[in-house]
Design a protein around this motif. Sequence first.
Motif, PDB file in Angstrom:
ATOM      1  N   MET A 121       0.830  -1.206   0.000  1.00  0.00           N
ATOM      2  CA  MET A 121       0.000   0.000   0.000  1.00  0.00           C
ATOM      3  C   MET A 121       0.865   1.256   0.000  1.00  0.00           C
ATOM      4  O   MET A 121       2.002   1.218   0.412  1.00  0.00           O
ATOM      5  CB  MET A 121      -0.876   0.012   1.251  1.00  0.00           C
ATOM      6  CG  MET A 121      -2.153  -0.772   1.065  1.00  0.00           C
ATOM      7  SD  MET A 121      -3.183  -0.648   2.507  1.00  0.00           S
ATOM      8  CE  MET A 121      -2.494  -1.948   3.509  1.00  0.00           C
ATOM      9  N   ARG A 160       0.775   2.782  -4.702  1.00  0.00           N
ATOM     10  CA  ARG A 160      -0.073   2.753  -5.898  1.00  0.00           C
ATOM     11  C   ARG A 160       0.126   4.031  -6.703  1.00  0.00           C
ATOM     12  O   ARG A 160       0.546   5.059  -6.162  1.00  0.00           O
ATOM     13  CB  ARG A 160      -1.535   2.597  -5.490  1.00  0.00           C
ATOM     14  CG  ARG A 160      -2.132   3.830  -4.805  1.00  0.00           C
ATOM     15  CD  ARG A 160      -3.638   3.697  -4.720  1.00  0.00           C
ATOM     16  NE  ARG A 160      -4.270   4.733  -3.934  1.00  0.00           N
ATOM     17  CZ  ARG A 160      -4.703   5.893  -4.430  1.00  0.00           C
ATOM     18  NH1 ARG A 160      -4.500   6.192  -5.703  1.00  0.00           N
ATOM     19  NH2 ARG A 160      -5.298   6.774  -3.648  1.00  0.00           N
ATOM     20  N   PRO A 161      -0.188   3.986  -8.012  1.00  0.00           N
ATOM     21  CA  PRO A 161      -0.042   5.208  -8.795  1.00  0.00           C
ATOM     22  C   PRO A 161      -1.017   6.286  -8.314  1.00  0.00           C
ATOM     23  O   PRO A 161      -2.115   5.985  -7.859  1.00  0.00           O
ATOM     24  CB  PRO A 161      -0.414   4.768 -10.214  1.00  0.00           C
ATOM     25  CG  PRO A 161      -0.331   3.290 -10.228  1.00  0.00           C
ATOM     26  CD  PRO A 161      -0.596   2.844  -8.826  1.00  0.00           C
ATOM     27  N   LYS A 180      -3.707   9.027  -9.016  1.00  0.00           N
ATOM     28  CA  LYS A 180      -4.696   9.147 -10.095  1.00  0.00           C
ATOM     29  C   LYS A 180      -5.105  10.609 -10.255  1.00  0.00           C
ATOM     30  O   LYS A 180      -5.502  11.264  -9.285  1.00  0.00           O
ATOM     31  CB  LYS A 180      -5.909   8.269  -9.768  1.00  0.00           C
ATOM     32  CG  LYS A 180      -6.797   7.982 -10.962  1.00  0.00           C
ATOM     33  CD  LYS A 180      -7.757   6.845 -10.644  1.00  0.00           C
ATOM     34  CE  LYS A 180      -8.712   6.571 -11.788  1.00  0.00           C
ATOM     35  NZ  LYS A 180      -9.661   5.494 -11.461  1.00  0.00           N
ATOM     36  N   ARG A 223       1.560  10.913 -17.540  1.00  0.00           N
ATOM     37  CA  ARG A 223       1.637   9.467 -17.796  1.00  0.00           C
ATOM     38  C   ARG A 223       3.100   9.019 -17.720  1.00  0.00           C
ATOM     39  O   ARG A 223       3.427   8.021 -17.075  1.00  0.00           O
ATOM     40  CB  ARG A 223       1.078   9.154 -19.192  1.00  0.00           C
ATOM     41  CG  ARG A 223       1.049   7.673 -19.525  1.00  0.00           C
ATOM     42  CD  ARG A 223       1.027   7.425 -21.025  1.00  0.00           C
ATOM     43  NE  ARG A 223       2.371   7.453 -21.569  1.00  0.00           N
ATOM     44  CZ  ARG A 223       2.681   7.259 -22.840  1.00  0.00           C
ATOM     45  NH1 ARG A 223       1.737   7.065 -23.732  1.00  0.00           N
ATOM     46  NH2 ARG A 223       3.930   7.275 -23.244  1.00  0.00           N
ATOM     47  N   ASP A 224       3.957   9.800 -18.371  1.00  0.00           N
ATOM     48  CA  ASP A 224       5.374   9.440 -18.376  1.00  0.00           C
ATOM     49  C   ASP A 224       6.014   9.574 -17.001  1.00  0.00           C
ATOM     50  O   ASP A 224       7.071   9.006 -16.742  1.00  0.00           O
ATOM     51  CB  ASP A 224       6.137  10.291 -19.400  1.00  0.00           C
ATOM     52  CG  ASP A 224       5.750   9.937 -20.828  1.00  0.00           C
ATOM     53  OD1 ASP A 224       5.159   8.847 -21.019  1.00  0.00           O
ATOM     54  OD2 ASP A 224       6.015  10.737 -21.736  1.00  0.00           O
ATOM     55  N   GLU A 225       5.360  10.342 -16.125  1.00  0.00           N
ATOM     56  CA  GLU A 225       5.847  10.459 -14.749  1.00  0.00           C
ATOM     57  C   GLU A 225       5.274   9.351 -13.864  1.00  0.00           C
ATOM     58  O   GLU A 225       5.501   9.344 -12.653  1.00  0.00           O
ATOM     59  CB  GLU A 225       5.459  11.826 -14.171  1.00  0.00           C
ATOM     60  CG  GLU A 225       6.209  12.998 -14.797  1.00  0.00           C
ATOM     61  CD  GLU A 225       7.607  13.169 -14.198  1.00  0.00           C
ATOM     62  OE1 GLU A 225       7.860  12.589 -13.128  1.00  0.00           O
ATOM     63  OE2 GLU A 225       8.429  13.870 -14.807  1.00  0.00           O
ATOM     64  N   GLY A 226       4.487   8.459 -14.452  1.00  0.00           N
ATOM     65  CA  GLY A 226       3.968   7.324 -13.695  1.00  0.00           C
ATOM     66  C   GLY A 226       2.600   7.537 -13.060  1.00  0.00           C
ATOM     67  O   GLY A 226       2.157   6.726 -12.252  1.00  0.00           O
ATOM     68  N   PHE A 227       1.908   8.610 -13.455  1.00  0.00           N
ATOM     69  CA  PHE A 227       0.564   8.856 -12.926  1.00  0.00           C
ATOM     70  C   PHE A 227      -0.471   8.151 -13.800  1.00  0.00           C
ATOM     71  O   PHE A 227      -0.257   7.956 -15.000  1.00  0.00           O
ATOM     72  CB  PHE A 227       0.245  10.365 -12.929  1.00  0.00           C
ATOM     73  CG  PHE A 227       1.088  11.182 -12.003  1.00  0.00           C
ATOM     74  CD1 PHE A 227       0.599  11.569 -10.769  1.00  0.00           C
ATOM     75  CD2 PHE A 227       2.374  11.585 -12.364  1.00  0.00           C
ATOM     76  CE1 PHE A 227       1.376  12.341  -9.912  1.00  0.00           C
ATOM     77  CE2 PHE A 227       3.155  12.353 -11.512  1.00  0.00           C
ATOM     78  CZ  PHE A 227       2.656  12.729 -10.278  1.00  0.00           C
ATOM     79  N   GLU A 228      -1.586   7.789 -13.184  1.00  0.00           N
ATOM     80  CA  GLU A 228      -2.729   7.332 -13.974  1.00  0.00           C
ATOM     81  C   GLU A 228      -3.617   8.548 -14.247  1.00  0.00           C
ATOM     82  O   GLU A 228      -4.134   9.167 -13.313  1.00  0.00           O
ATOM     83  CB  GLU A 228      -3.503   6.241 -13.230  1.00  0.00           C
ATOM     84  CG  GLU A 228      -2.714   4.929 -13.190  1.00  0.00           C
ATOM     85  CD  GLU A 228      -3.422   3.789 -12.494  1.00  0.00           C
ATOM     86  OE1 GLU A 228      -2.907   2.656 -12.567  1.00  0.00           O
ATOM     87  OE2 GLU A 228      -4.467   4.012 -11.860  1.00  0.00           O
ATOM     88  N   VAL A 229      -3.747   8.903 -15.501  1.00  0.00           N
ATOM     89  CA  VAL A 229      -4.396  10.156 -15.870  1.00  0.00           C
ATOM     90  C   VAL A 229      -5.731   9.880 -16.565  1.00  0.00           C
ATOM     91  O   VAL A 229      -5.772   9.261 -17.621  1.00  0.00           O
ATOM     92  CB  VAL A 229      -3.507  10.980 -16.828  1.00  0.00           C
ATOM     93  CG1 VAL A 229      -4.163  12.335 -17.110  1.00  0.00           C
ATOM     94  CG2 VAL A 229      -2.107  11.162 -16.235  1.00  0.00           C
ATOM     95  N   VAL A 230      -6.801  10.328 -15.937  1.00  0.00           N
ATOM     96  CA  VAL A 230      -8.108  10.255 -16.587  1.00  0.00           C
ATOM     97  C   VAL A 230      -8.280  11.535 -17.383  1.00  0.00           C
ATOM     98  O   VAL A 230      -8.215  12.632 -16.825  1.00  0.00           O
ATOM     99  CB  VAL A 230      -9.247  10.140 -15.552  1.00  0.00           C
ATOM    100  CG1 VAL A 230     -10.604  10.065 -16.257  1.00  0.00           C
ATOM    101  CG2 VAL A 230      -9.044   8.922 -14.663  1.00  0.00           C
ATOM    102  N   ASP A 239     -12.630   8.394  -8.270  1.00  0.00           N
ATOM    103  CA  ASP A 239     -11.907   8.514  -7.005  1.00  0.00           C
ATOM    104  C   ASP A 239     -10.480   9.026  -7.235  1.00  0.00           C
ATOM    105  O   ASP A 239      -9.505   8.420  -6.775  1.00  0.00           O
ATOM    106  CB  ASP A 239     -11.890   7.175  -6.263  1.00  0.00           C
ATOM    107  CG  ASP A 239     -11.384   7.315  -4.827  1.00  0.00           C
ATOM    108  OD1 ASP A 239     -11.487   8.417  -4.263  1.00  0.00           O
ATOM    109  OD2 ASP A 239     -10.871   6.321  -4.274  1.00  0.00           O
ATOM    110  N   ARG A 293      -3.069  13.955  -1.185  1.00  0.00           N
ATOM    111  CA  ARG A 293      -3.556  13.346   0.051  1.00  0.00           C
ATOM    112  C   ARG A 293      -2.857  11.999   0.270  1.00  0.00           C
ATOM    113  O   ARG A 293      -2.285  11.419  -0.667  1.00  0.00           O
ATOM    114  CB  ARG A 293      -5.074  13.123  -0.054  1.00  0.00           C
ATOM    115  CG  ARG A 293      -5.458  12.067  -1.087  1.00  0.00           C
ATOM    116  CD  ARG A 293      -6.960  11.988  -1.306  1.00  0.00           C
ATOM    117  NE  ARG A 293      -7.303  10.932  -2.260  1.00  0.00           N
ATOM    118  CZ  ARG A 293      -8.525  10.731  -2.730  1.00  0.00           C
ATOM    119  NH1 ARG A 293      -9.529  11.520  -2.380  1.00  0.00           N
ATOM    120  NH2 ARG A 293      -8.768   9.753  -3.581  1.00  0.00           N
ATOM    121  N   ASP A 331      -4.254   5.468   0.227  1.00  0.00           N
ATOM    122  CA  ASP A 331      -4.522   4.268   1.028  1.00  0.00           C
ATOM    123  C   ASP A 331      -4.775   3.084   0.130  1.00  0.00           C
ATOM    124  O   ASP A 331      -4.704   3.183  -1.071  1.00  0.00           O
ATOM    125  CB  ASP A 331      -5.702   4.480   1.968  1.00  0.00           C
ATOM    126  CG  ASP A 331      -6.971   4.872   1.244  1.00  0.00           C
ATOM    127  OD1 ASP A 331      -7.954   5.214   1.896  1.00  0.00           O
ATOM    128  OD2 ASP A 331      -6.959   4.869  -0.017  1.00  0.00           O
TER     129      ASP A 331
END
Lengths: 134, 366
Positions: free
Chosen positions: A1, A4-5, A7, A30-37, A56, A131, A134
């Motif tokens: 835990m 996680r990426p 978001k 994205r290239d920085e490892g984030f999940e981008v909506v 979320d 934040r 979790d």
Amino acid sequence: MGDRPIKVLIAKPGLDGHDRGAKVLARGLRDEGFEVVYTGLRQTPEMVVTAALQEDVDVVGLSILSGAHMTLVPRVCALLREKGLGDVLVAAGGIIPDDDVPALREAGVAAVFGPGTTIGDVAAFIRANVRALD
Amino acid sequence: MTADREEAARRGSALAEGALGGDRRALARLLTAVENRTPVAEAALRRLHAEAGDAHLVGITGAPGAGKSTLVAALIGEVRASGRSVAVVAVDPSSPITGGAILGDRVRMQAYAADDGVFIRSMASRGHAGGLAAASVAAATVLDAAGFDLILLETVGTGQSEVEVAAAADTTVVLEAPEMGDEVQAIKAGLLEVADVVVVNKGDRPGAQRAAAELRAMLTATASPRLAGADPTATARTASGGPAAAPARPGPKRPEVLVTTATTGEGVPELLAAIERHRQGLGVEGGPAPVRRARAAALVWALLGDRVRRRLEDPALADVTAETLDAVVRHELDPYAAADRLLGALVGDAGRRPEGRDAGRQTSRG
């Protein structure tokens, strides 16, 4: 835990059709490892907040080049709080005059990124201020 | 440790109750826990399993750019017009380099923000091959329990062999673009074989009707009666291993082939009707259909594998496990004997004493 990426929602509220910046940022994060909506153009504040809630996301990034930021951004912030999403980090970008920044911060925006900001700056800011995951 | 577990159980059941009670924020948070496979998710899924099972799970798959998201958006509208609620789990690929992802499926589904009967969730594949994310099935269970009537599982853009969605869904819809290729493409093994409904999308393009006709000819006319069995929908697919498995080989499916233009909505009512017809053929209303039996088995086997591994890495057995693996590295023990030995250690740990740490070494390399 905790590993996680992060978001992120990248949204373009309002009526301007200039989404190149938002797409470049989405791709860069994205290239920085984030999940981008990415939700595309012409979003109402309600649409942005519904997407943030259902997905979320940890961060909402609003790209506005139309000049409507003083209307749209505080509305998004207020709706987020109303829906119990007060812990979501909100950042704005695009063309936003310096004079407007204090009011936006007052409304709940954590940062305003103008022209010249690097993807690395944005990514570092998010990592430092998001934040607890979790 | 125990306090953590209690806290996870408490939070999991709070989120589960929230999701059951229609709290969309709790539902969304729970889906995050499910995606991250946390103890909170386990606690919640234990509570929710009994509440799930009524939804119709429909997989939507096809090549990148075939129009999956646009068709899903059109289907949402059609389902809502019929008064039913609908949830979407849309998967996009994660970067194998950075782990990041662009989740862009919502772009086509923006019209439903104010509608409480629609819930859309994007998911990154996070390295999971096969077209879905590892947590997609569990996410569908959560949405099922939360009361959605129809759940659409949209895969990443697939190639010819990402057939996982067929095991996850009750009904699998495979999208093709009009330029899908010649008849030989239609008889190749793989994705088209698992289709319950085949859709040629972009029906306004030239060649769409011809592509549909070719697919129809190749997919529906080839199944010999002997292989197909009495049931024309031939749902016995993934060798569920039920006691009364009469035919040695599952018969090929005979999918309906339809043409849609997702951007205009043309053909979408017919598609929804075909999806519904397939569900009726499945007998979901009655006993568990073979596909659901297979799905339950896959879930339990996967958990069993996880748990066996976790137990073997527990302090009680960690030494034996490490020693056994080292012996395989040194080529003193073959991997089969190692697996037998660890299984023996597990059983011994659960009750009887193990017979000895060197049990199984007789098959070692001389």
